[in-house]
Design a protein around this motif. Structure first.
Motif, PDB file in Angstrom:
ATOM      1  N   SER A  58     -18.489   7.520  44.335  1.00  0.00           N
ATOM      2  CA  SER A  58     -17.487   8.079  45.150  1.00  0.00           C
ATOM      3  C   SER A  58     -18.284   7.088  46.425  1.00  0.00           C
ATOM      4  O   SER A  58     -17.137   6.123  47.196  1.00  0.00           O
ATOM      5  CB  SER A  58     -18.298   9.733  45.289  1.00  0.00           C
ATOM      6  OG  SER A  58     -19.262   9.496  46.300  1.00  0.00           O
ATOM      7  N   CYS A  59     -19.398   6.729  46.395  1.00  0.00           N
ATOM      8  CA  CYS A  59     -19.793   5.879  47.432  1.00  0.00           C
ATOM      9  C   CYS A  59     -19.079   4.684  47.724  1.00  0.00           C
ATOM     10  O   CYS A  59     -18.979   3.949  48.161  1.00  0.00           O
ATOM     11  CB  CYS A  59     -21.714   5.768  47.844  1.00  0.00           C
ATOM     12  SG  CYS A  59     -21.941   4.825  49.442  1.00  0.00           S
ATOM     13  N   TYR A  60     -19.233   3.782  46.315  1.00  0.00           N
ATOM     14  CA  TYR A  60     -18.823   2.867  45.429  1.00  0.00           C
ATOM     15  C   TYR A  60     -16.924   2.785  46.061  1.00  0.00           C
ATOM     16  O   TYR A  60     -16.764   1.860  46.253  1.00  0.00           O
ATOM     17  CB  TYR A  60     -19.216   2.353  44.310  1.00  0.00           C
ATOM     18  CG  TYR A  60     -18.372   1.201  43.659  1.00  0.00           C
ATOM     19  CD1 TYR A  60     -19.166   0.273  44.227  1.00  0.00           C
ATOM     20  CD2 TYR A  60     -16.973   1.486  42.998  1.00  0.00           C
ATOM     21  CE1 TYR A  60     -18.623  -1.258  43.698  1.00  0.00           C
ATOM     22  CE2 TYR A  60     -16.554   0.192  43.224  1.00  0.00           C
ATOM     23  CZ  TYR A  60     -17.472  -1.074  43.951  1.00  0.00           C
ATOM     24  OH  TYR A  60     -16.513  -2.266  42.918  1.00  0.00           O
ATOM     25  N   ALA A  61     -15.989   3.362  45.434  1.00  0.00           N
ATOM     26  CA  ALA A  61     -15.390   4.267  45.761  1.00  0.00           C
ATOM     27  C   ALA A  61     -14.522   3.590  47.447  1.00  0.00           C
ATOM     28  O   ALA A  61     -13.496   2.936  47.586  1.00  0.00           O
ATOM     29  CB  ALA A  61     -14.837   5.071  45.099  1.00  0.00           C
ATOM     30  N   VAL A  62     -15.435   4.694  48.036  1.00  0.00           N
ATOM     31  CA  VAL A  62     -14.469   4.700  49.173  1.00  0.00           C
ATOM     32  C   VAL A  62     -15.855   3.161  49.835  1.00  0.00           C
ATOM     33  O   VAL A  62     -14.933   2.785  51.365  1.00  0.00           O
ATOM     34  CB  VAL A  62     -15.375   5.629  50.135  1.00  0.00           C
ATOM     35  CG1 VAL A  62     -14.608   6.858  49.336  1.00  0.00           C
ATOM     36  CG2 VAL A  62     -16.642   5.831  50.359  1.00  0.00           C
ATOM     37  N   THR A  63     -16.163   2.925  49.450  1.00  0.00           N
ATOM     38  CA  THR A  63     -16.785   1.807  50.457  1.00  0.00           C
ATOM     39  C   THR A  63     -16.216   0.366  50.115  1.00  0.00           C
ATOM     40  O   THR A  63     -15.302  -0.965  50.484  1.00  0.00           O
ATOM     41  CB  THR A  63     -18.471   0.879  50.003  1.00  0.00           C
ATOM     42  OG1 THR A  63     -18.813   2.165  50.211  1.00  0.00           O
ATOM     43  CG2 THR A  63     -18.634  -0.053  50.457  1.00  0.00           C
ATOM     44  N   PHE A  64     -15.444   0.173  48.689  1.00  0.00           N
ATOM     45  CA  PHE A  64     -15.021  -0.292  47.910  1.00  0.00           C
ATOM     46  C   PHE A  64     -13.408  -1.103  48.199  1.00  0.00           C
ATOM     47  O   PHE A  64     -12.697  -1.368  49.528  1.00  0.00           O
ATOM     48  CB  PHE A  64     -15.061  -0.788  46.814  1.00  0.00           C
ATOM     49  CG  PHE A  64     -13.377  -1.943  45.927  1.00  0.00           C
ATOM     50  CD1 PHE A  64     -13.284  -3.010  45.688  1.00  0.00           C
ATOM     51  CD2 PHE A  64     -12.158  -1.397  45.777  1.00  0.00           C
ATOM     52  CE1 PHE A  64     -13.193  -3.753  45.607  1.00  0.00           C
ATOM     53  CE2 PHE A  64     -11.476  -1.892  45.549  1.00  0.00           C
ATOM     54  CZ  PHE A  64     -11.613  -3.267  45.147  1.00  0.00           C
ATOM     55  N   ALA A  65     -12.862   0.713  48.820  1.00  0.00           N
ATOM     56  CA  ALA A  65     -10.909   0.984  49.457  1.00  0.00           C
ATOM     57  C   ALA A  65     -11.829   0.335  51.051  1.00  0.00           C
ATOM     58  O   ALA A  65     -10.283  -0.261  51.231  1.00  0.00           O
ATOM     59  CB  ALA A  65     -11.474   2.317  49.271  1.00  0.00           C
ATOM     60  N   ALA A  66     -12.497   0.608  52.150  1.00  0.00           N
ATOM     61  CA  ALA A  66     -12.705  -0.116  53.022  1.00  0.00           C
ATOM     62  C   ALA A  66     -12.908  -1.764  53.255  1.00  0.00           C
ATOM     63  O   ALA A  66     -12.277  -1.957  53.715  1.00  0.00           O
ATOM     64  CB  ALA A  66     -13.735   0.673  54.095  1.00  0.00           C
ATOM     65  N   ALA A  67     -13.347  -2.197  52.102  1.00  0.00           N
ATOM     66  CA  ALA A  67     -14.019  -3.530  52.668  1.00  0.00           C
ATOM     67  C   ALA A  67     -12.195  -3.724  51.325  1.00  0.00           C
ATOM     68  O   ALA A  67     -12.052  -5.312  52.434  1.00  0.00           O
ATOM     69  CB  ALA A  67     -14.984  -4.208  51.297  1.00  0.00           C
ATOM     70  N   ALA A  68     -11.409  -3.563  51.152  1.00  0.00           N
ATOM     71  CA  ALA A  68     -10.238  -3.546  50.380  1.00  0.00           C
ATOM     72  C   ALA A  68      -9.068  -4.310  51.610  1.00  0.00           C
ATOM     73  O   ALA A  68      -9.164  -5.151  51.549  1.00  0.00           O
ATOM     74  CB  ALA A  68      -9.871  -3.548  49.010  1.00  0.00           C
ATOM     75  N   GLU A  69      -9.897  -3.724  52.235  1.00  0.00           N
ATOM     76  CA  GLU A  69      -8.559  -2.538  53.175  1.00  0.00           C
ATOM     77  C   GLU A  69      -8.710  -4.276  54.802  1.00  0.00           C
ATOM     78  O   GLU A  69      -8.243  -4.226  55.185  1.00  0.00           O
ATOM     79  CB  GLU A  69      -8.579  -1.210  53.991  1.00  0.00           C
ATOM     80  CG  GLU A  69      -7.808  -1.008  54.863  1.00  0.00           C
ATOM     81  CD  GLU A  69      -7.612   0.325  55.560  1.00  0.00           C
ATOM     82  OE1 GLU A  69      -8.127   0.326  57.103  1.00  0.00           O
ATOM     83  OE2 GLU A  69      -8.125   0.748  55.124  1.00  0.00           O
ATOM     84  N   ARG A  70     -10.066  -4.000  54.796  1.00  0.00           N
ATOM     85  CA  ARG A  70     -10.403  -5.092  55.821  1.00  0.00           C
ATOM     86  C   ARG A  70     -10.063  -6.798  55.069  1.00  0.00           C
ATOM     87  O   ARG A  70      -9.276  -7.688  56.402  1.00  0.00           O
ATOM     88  CB  ARG A  70     -11.759  -5.045  56.072  1.00  0.00           C
ATOM     89  CG  ARG A  70     -12.320  -4.134  56.935  1.00  0.00           C
ATOM     90  CD  ARG A  70     -13.680  -4.119  57.259  1.00  0.00           C
ATOM     91  NE  ARG A  70     -14.315  -4.319  55.880  1.00  0.00           N
ATOM     92  CZ  ARG A  70     -15.022  -3.228  55.609  1.00  0.00           C
ATOM     93  NH1 ARG A  70     -15.075  -1.913  55.248  1.00  0.00           N
ATOM     94  NH2 ARG A  70     -16.385  -3.878  55.052  1.00  0.00           N
ATOM     95  N   ARG A  71      -9.996  -6.837  53.508  1.00  0.00           N
ATOM     96  CA  ARG A  71      -9.653  -7.212  53.516  1.00  0.00           C
ATOM     97  C   ARG A  71      -7.866  -8.569  53.505  1.00  0.00           C
ATOM     98  O   ARG A  71      -7.505  -9.242  53.093  1.00  0.00           O
ATOM     99  CB  ARG A  71     -10.380  -8.547  52.256  1.00  0.00           C
ATOM    100  CG  ARG A  71     -11.833  -8.450  52.847  1.00  0.00           C
ATOM    101  CD  ARG A  71     -12.451  -8.835  52.205  1.00  0.00           C
ATOM    102  NE  ARG A  71     -13.958  -8.516  52.056  1.00  0.00           N
ATOM    103  CZ  ARG A  71     -15.404  -8.130  52.295  1.00  0.00           C
ATOM    104  NH1 ARG A  71     -14.200  -6.892  52.141  1.00  0.00           N
ATOM    105  NH2 ARG A  71     -16.132  -8.683  52.265  1.00  0.00           N
TER     106      ARG A  71
END
Length: 150
Positions: A58-71
């Motif tokens: 779950s940490c991975y999922a929300v971290t990926f989502a935040a990184a994708a949003e920034r990019r």
């Protein structure tokens, strides 16, 4: 001068007998945790081992989502499966020897490569993954969303 943030995540655990414990945290629903059957527990409940793998995934999922949003990488769907491997560690003790994550991501055409690069790196920014001594291995599956039929 450096300003650092300091966060706290309090939990309480009460042993209830029969290899069961109740876990509570402020403003959260309580959960019952059990020793898994692999270690002679009753099963049928979340185990600490399941919770650890769920925390990583779950940490991975929300971290990926935040990184994708920034990019500015569009995400049409994101799911993550995780498997924790417990075995004999190099120090001779039983413990987690690896956590495998398989994120499945759908994005727009033209963003597949960027999404895959972000997916491969996201676990290094996850606080939970960084807290583990066991390696976290990520095998992303990134697909472009098919355009809607006209």
């Amino acid at each position: 001068m450096t300003i650092s943030k300091d966060f706290r995540f309090p939990v309480s655990v009460v042993f209830e007998g029969d290899r069961l414990a109740s876990v509570t945290a402020p403003d959260l629903d309580p959960i019952t945790v059990a020793v898994p059957p692999e270690f002679q527990g009753p099963g049928g409940r979340w185990s600490p081992e399941h919770l650890l793998v769920a925390s990583v995934a779950s940490c991975y999922a929300v971290t990926f989502a935040a990184a994708a949003e920034r990019r500015d990488i569009p995400i049409h769907s994101l799911s993550v499966t995780g498997t924790g491997h417990v075995g004999r560690r190099d120090d001779g003790r039983t413990g987690f020897i690896a956590v495998e994550l398989t994120p499945r991501i759908q994005t727009d055409h033209g963003f597949v490569d960027a999404a895959e690069r972000t997916a491969r790196a996201a676990h290094t920014a996850c606080l939970v993954s960084r807290a583990l001594s066991a390696p976290v291995e990520v095998t992303p599956v990134v697909r472009a969303v098919e355009p809607a039929a006209a």
